[in-house]
Enzyme design. Structure first.
Site, PDB file in Angstrom:
ATOM      1  CE  LYS A 120      31.181  34.110  45.373  1.00 34.04           C
ATOM      2  NZ  LYS A 120      30.161  34.738  44.517  1.00 34.04           N
ATOM      3  CB  CYS A 138      37.198  50.158  43.733  1.00 32.67           C
ATOM      4  SG  CYS A 138      38.227  49.870  42.292  1.00 32.67           S
ATOM      5  CD  GLU A 158      33.303  51.575  47.976  1.00 39.07           C
ATOM      6  OE1 GLU A 158      32.804  50.584  48.530  1.00 39.07           O
ATOM      7  OE2 GLU A 158      34.036  51.490  46.981  1.00 39.07           O
ATOM      8  N   GLY A 206      35.707  41.877  52.874  1.00 39.83           N
ATOM      9  CA  GLY A 206      37.164  41.671  52.984  1.00 39.83           C
ATOM     10  C   GLY A 206      37.559  41.347  54.419  1.00 39.83           C
ATOM     11  CD  GLU A 223      43.806  45.246  44.809  1.00 44.66           C
ATOM     12  OE1 GLU A 223      43.498  46.452  44.847  1.00 44.66           O
ATOM     13  OE2 GLU A 223      44.976  44.857  44.866  1.00 44.66           O
ATOM     14  CD  GLU A 233      26.235  37.244  44.938  1.00 41.10           C
ATOM     15  OE1 GLU A 233      27.377  36.836  44.690  1.00 41.10           O
ATOM     16  OE2 GLU A 233      25.931  37.886  45.954  1.00 41.10           O
ATOM     17  N   GLY A 249      36.357  43.239  46.383  1.00 36.34           N
ATOM     18  CA  GLY A 249      34.967  43.469  46.780  1.00 36.34           C
ATOM     19  C   GLY A 249      34.917  44.506  47.884  1.00 36.34           C
TER      20      GLY A 249
HETATM   21  P1  NAD Z   1      30.900  42.258  47.778  1.00 42.53           P
HETATM   22  O1  NAD Z   1      31.943  42.356  48.831  1.00 42.53           O
HETATM   23  O2  NAD Z   1      29.482  42.307  48.184  1.00 42.53           O
HETATM   24  O3  NAD Z   1      31.059  40.893  46.949  1.00 42.53           O
HETATM   25  C1  NAD Z   1      32.259  40.554  46.307  1.00 42.53           C
HETATM   26  C2  NAD Z   1      32.337  39.051  46.153  1.00 42.53           C
HETATM   27  O4  NAD Z   1      32.422  38.447  47.436  1.00 42.53           O
HETATM   28  C3  NAD Z   1      31.112  38.428  45.467  1.00 42.53           C
HETATM   29  O5  NAD Z   1      31.555  37.394  44.623  1.00 42.53           O
HETATM   30  C4  NAD Z   1      30.342  37.865  46.645  1.00 42.53           C
HETATM   31  O6  NAD Z   1      29.506  36.786  46.308  1.00 42.53           O
HETATM   32  C5  NAD Z   1      31.461  37.406  47.553  1.00 42.53           C
HETATM   33  N1  NAD Z   1      31.135  37.274  48.983  1.00 42.53           N
HETATM   34  C6  NAD Z   1      30.140  37.872  49.671  1.00 42.53           C
HETATM   35  N2  NAD Z   1      30.196  37.490  50.969  1.00 42.53           N
HETATM   36  C7  NAD Z   1      31.239  36.638  51.097  1.00 42.53           C
HETATM   37  C8  NAD Z   1      31.826  35.927  52.185  1.00 42.53           C
HETATM   38  N3  NAD Z   1      31.335  36.027  53.427  1.00 42.53           N
HETATM   39  N4  NAD Z   1      32.897  35.152  51.955  1.00 42.53           N
HETATM   40  C9  NAD Z   1      33.438  35.047  50.726  1.00 42.53           C
HETATM   41  N5  NAD Z   1      32.921  35.697  49.648  1.00 42.53           N
HETATM   42  C10 NAD Z   1      31.852  36.498  49.833  1.00 42.53           C
HETATM   43  O7  NAD Z   1      31.271  43.389  46.717  1.00 42.53           O
HETATM   44  P2  NAD Z   1      30.454  43.813  45.440  1.00 42.53           P
HETATM   45  O8  NAD Z   1      29.227  44.512  45.907  1.00 42.53           O
HETATM   46  O9  NAD Z   1      30.346  42.665  44.509  1.00 42.53           O
HETATM   47  O10 NAD Z   1      31.472  44.862  44.768  1.00 42.53           O
HETATM   48  C11 NAD Z   1      31.535  46.173  45.146  1.00 42.53           C
HETATM   49  C12 NAD Z   1      32.697  46.422  46.088  1.00 42.53           C
HETATM   50  O11 NAD Z   1      33.912  45.991  45.484  1.00 42.53           O
HETATM   51  C13 NAD Z   1      32.907  47.873  46.382  1.00 42.53           C
HETATM   52  O12 NAD Z   1      33.181  48.060  47.747  1.00 42.53           O
HETATM   53  C14 NAD Z   1      34.123  48.245  45.538  1.00 42.53           C
HETATM   54  O13 NAD Z   1      34.837  49.357  45.987  1.00 42.53           O
HETATM   55  C15 NAD Z   1      34.915  47.003  45.601  1.00 42.53           C
HETATM   56  N6  NAD Z   1      35.864  46.921  44.482  1.00 42.53           N
HETATM   57  C16 NAD Z   1      37.192  47.126  44.724  1.00 42.53           C
HETATM   58  C17 NAD Z   1      38.104  47.114  43.666  1.00 42.53           C
HETATM   59  C18 NAD Z   1      39.569  47.327  43.910  1.00 42.53           C
HETATM   60  O14 NAD Z   1      40.357  46.959  43.038  1.00 42.53           O
HETATM   61  N7  NAD Z   1      39.974  47.901  45.024  1.00 42.53           N
HETATM   62  C19 NAD Z   1      37.652  46.886  42.375  1.00 42.53           C
HETATM   63  C20 NAD Z   1      36.290  46.671  42.163  1.00 42.53           C
HETATM   64  C21 NAD Z   1      35.400  46.680  43.234  1.00 42.53           C
END
Ligand code: NAD
Length: 506
Positions: free
Chosen positions: A192, A301, A401, A250, A267, A195, A245
């Site tokens: 997935k 990140c 962040e 997480g 991650e 969005e 994410g």
């Molecule tokens: P997010 O956590 O909002 O969303 C990430 C994904 O999770 C999306 O596909 C979203 O639709 C999905 N999601 C949302 N709620 C969910 C749930 N309850 N259950 C399952 N899936 C769900 O993150 P974002 O805003 O898309 O990305 C930014 C974040 O990602 C930042 O915190 C960044 O630091 C982190 N990030 C980490 C790394 C790493 O390698 N450590 C790399 C890139 C981004």
């Protein structure tokens, strides 16, 4: 703000029609079971660039069913490493062939500069090639010293069906940190994408199909975290969830996955410090500071958003950082000269703004920027390069962040104090040190609580080197040989040789 380097609307054309994205389920491109769709508006141009299927529980159910069946039938999971490697190499070639198209859609949906998107797609195909090389190295070990009549063999097997949930900031690169490694291991997948950025994962699905990946091995369900991500996390037929994410989501995934005790690798976020000692090559350090904080508009990140500078050189470093920040080209991501593009959504821009105002009210000192950036000809959202001095470790801007082009500067007097500031964080993703003294660098590297430490550089990465976080930055590792190990299960086979077993009941 005239003294900034602003790139106005470029001549590049937007596509006449939005990209149409559908789910990939059991080798077929499908609309949502209920016909629902959603739109993605380009954050830089304010136009609809993608219309995607909005998945629901029925779509996830079908995708998981297909992935489970494909895994259990063994048509992929029991192929040789050589066969899997050959297919992964083919996909890498197809990614290279489609590099410009993928980069274009990545830029339209994410707002990142086109030159950066091109580099990321090139990096992604390299990840597919590296994973292909690992597919042929998979092996366990043997125990030949358990006694003359015993032999123990430890097998490595693919873990099974893997749910992959990815963010919007590096959509194609991050799915390429997961999928080829899982495929190399023999797993099947349900993916997935965010969005905000569905298009390039769909293009990757097309390339997998073109290369000949069997039906059901790679499935894609588009849509929102709830209900798509949650269903992918709770489904009993899924063996593992790999998530990149935010730390908040997480944690929600860990608790949702606990119902079926599936493996979870994460991650997550970071608040990554770079420590600058007075003996460092300051020119290089300042360039890396500017790169570290503005790269991907700070929506990264690994953003080096927390600079900890020795007080003897702090004012000099801040002044030179401000000067260099003014030269960074911010603006239309479709212009090849742009280095920093748009902010992902208006809501997110509001969050960045909130952190900056909060820092100001807490007594920090805004030395540059601190406001929205107006880009002539564009209606999307942009934020000025921002440098904030006099930040204290207890301020939100030093701990959370911001995910924007906003630098916080703290100061220190001794190495011990610097390490204390570095480790005074809930996150532990990456950290950097700048010094000409190898002992300072090594001591720092050993005491910093972070999954990656850079010395006299920032954000260099290689497929060979594992990446991941300590503390609330995650669990597990991607890349390197560990990137394959994550998708493997260990099985012990204990064998008696000959009829030497003493009866239990005599
Ligand atoms: P997010 O956590 O909002 O969303 C990430 C994904 O999770 C999306 O596909 C979203 O639709 C999905 N999601 C949302 N709620 C969910 C749930 N309850 N259950 C399952 N899936 C769900 O993150 P974002 O805003 O898309 O990305 C930014 C974040 O990602 C930042 O915190 C960044 O630091 C982190 N990030 C980490 C790394 C790493 O390698 N450590 C790399 C890139 C981004």
């Amino acid at each position: 703000m005239s003294e900034l380097n602003v790139v106005s609307l470029s001549e590049a054309q937007l596509p006449a029609e939005p990209f149409r994205a559908r789910h990939l389920i059991n080798g077929e491109w499908q609309a949502s079971a209920d016909g629902a769709t959603f739109e993605r508006v380009s954050p830089s141009h304010g136009k609809v660039v993608t219309i995607a299927g909005k998945g629901g529980p029925r779509d996830v159910d079908a995708a998981v069913f297909a992935a489970r069946k494909a895994f259990d039938k063994g048509g992929w999971s029991r192929t040789s490493g050589k066969e899997r490697a050959t297919l992964l190499l083919k996909i890498a070639d197809l990614i290279d062939r489609e590099r410009e198209r993928i980069a274009f859609h990545e830029t339209l949906e994410s707002g990142k500069p086109i030159s950066q998107a091109m580099a990321e797609i090139e990096g992604a195909s390299d990840l597919w090639r590296f994973a292909a090389s690992l597919a042929r190295t998979m092996h366990g070990d043997s125990h030949n010293s358990l006694g003359s009549d015993m032999l123990g063999v430890v097998l490595k097997e693919p873990i099974g069906v893997v749910s992959m949930i990815t963010p919007w900031n590096f959509p194609f690169l991050i799915v390429s940190q997961k999928l080829p490694f899982a495929l190399a291991a023999g797993c099947t997948a349900v993916i997935k994408p965010s969005e905000m950025t569905p298009a390039t994962t769909v293009i990757l699905g097309e390339l997998c199909m073109e290369a000949g990946v069997p039906a059901g091995v790679v499935n894609i369900v588009l849509g929102y975290g709830d209900p798509v991500g949650t269903a992918m996390t709770t489904d009993k037929r899924v063996d593992m969830v790999t998530f990149t994410g935010s730390t908040g989501v997480g944690k929600a995934i860990v608790s949702a996955a606990s119902g079926t005790l599936k493996k979870v690798s994460l991650e997550l976020g970071g608040k990554n410090p770079q420590v600058v000692f007075p003996d460092a090559d300051l020119e290089s350090a300042i360039d890396a500071i500017v790169f570290g904080v503005y790269f991907n508009a700070g929506e990264c990140c690994n953003s080096g958003s927390r600079i900890i500078v020795h007080e003897d050189v702090a004012e000099d470093v801040i002044a030179r950082t401000v000067d260099l920040s003014r030269q960074v080209p911010f603006g239309d991501p479709l212009d090849p000269s742009t280095k920093v593009g748009a902010i992902i959504t208006a809501d997110h821009q509001g969050k960045i703004e909130g952190y900056v105002r909060d820092a100001e009210q807490s007594g920090a000192d805004i030395r540059l920027g601190g406001e929205a950036l107006d880009v002539p000809g564009l209606s999307g959202q942009f934020y000025q390069p921002t440098v904030i001095a006099n930040v204290q470790s207890n301020m939100a801007i030093a701990r959370e962040e911001v995910f924007g082009p906003v630098l916080s500067v703290l100061t220190f007097k001794t190495l011990d104090e610097a390490i204390e500031l570095v480790n005074d964080a809930d996150y532990g993703l990456s950290a950097g040190v700048w010094s000409d003294n190898v002992h300072t660098c090594l001591e720092f590297a050993r005491r910093a609580r972070a999954g990656t430490v850079w010395t006299n550089t920032w954000m260099d990465g290689f497929p060979e080197l594992p990446f991941g976080g300590m503390k609330e930055s995650g669990q597990g590792r991607e890349l390197g040989k560990y990137g394959l190990e994550e998708f493997l299960e260990v099985k012990t086979v204990t064998m008696r040789i000959g009829r030497t077993r003493a009866p239990w009941v005599s």
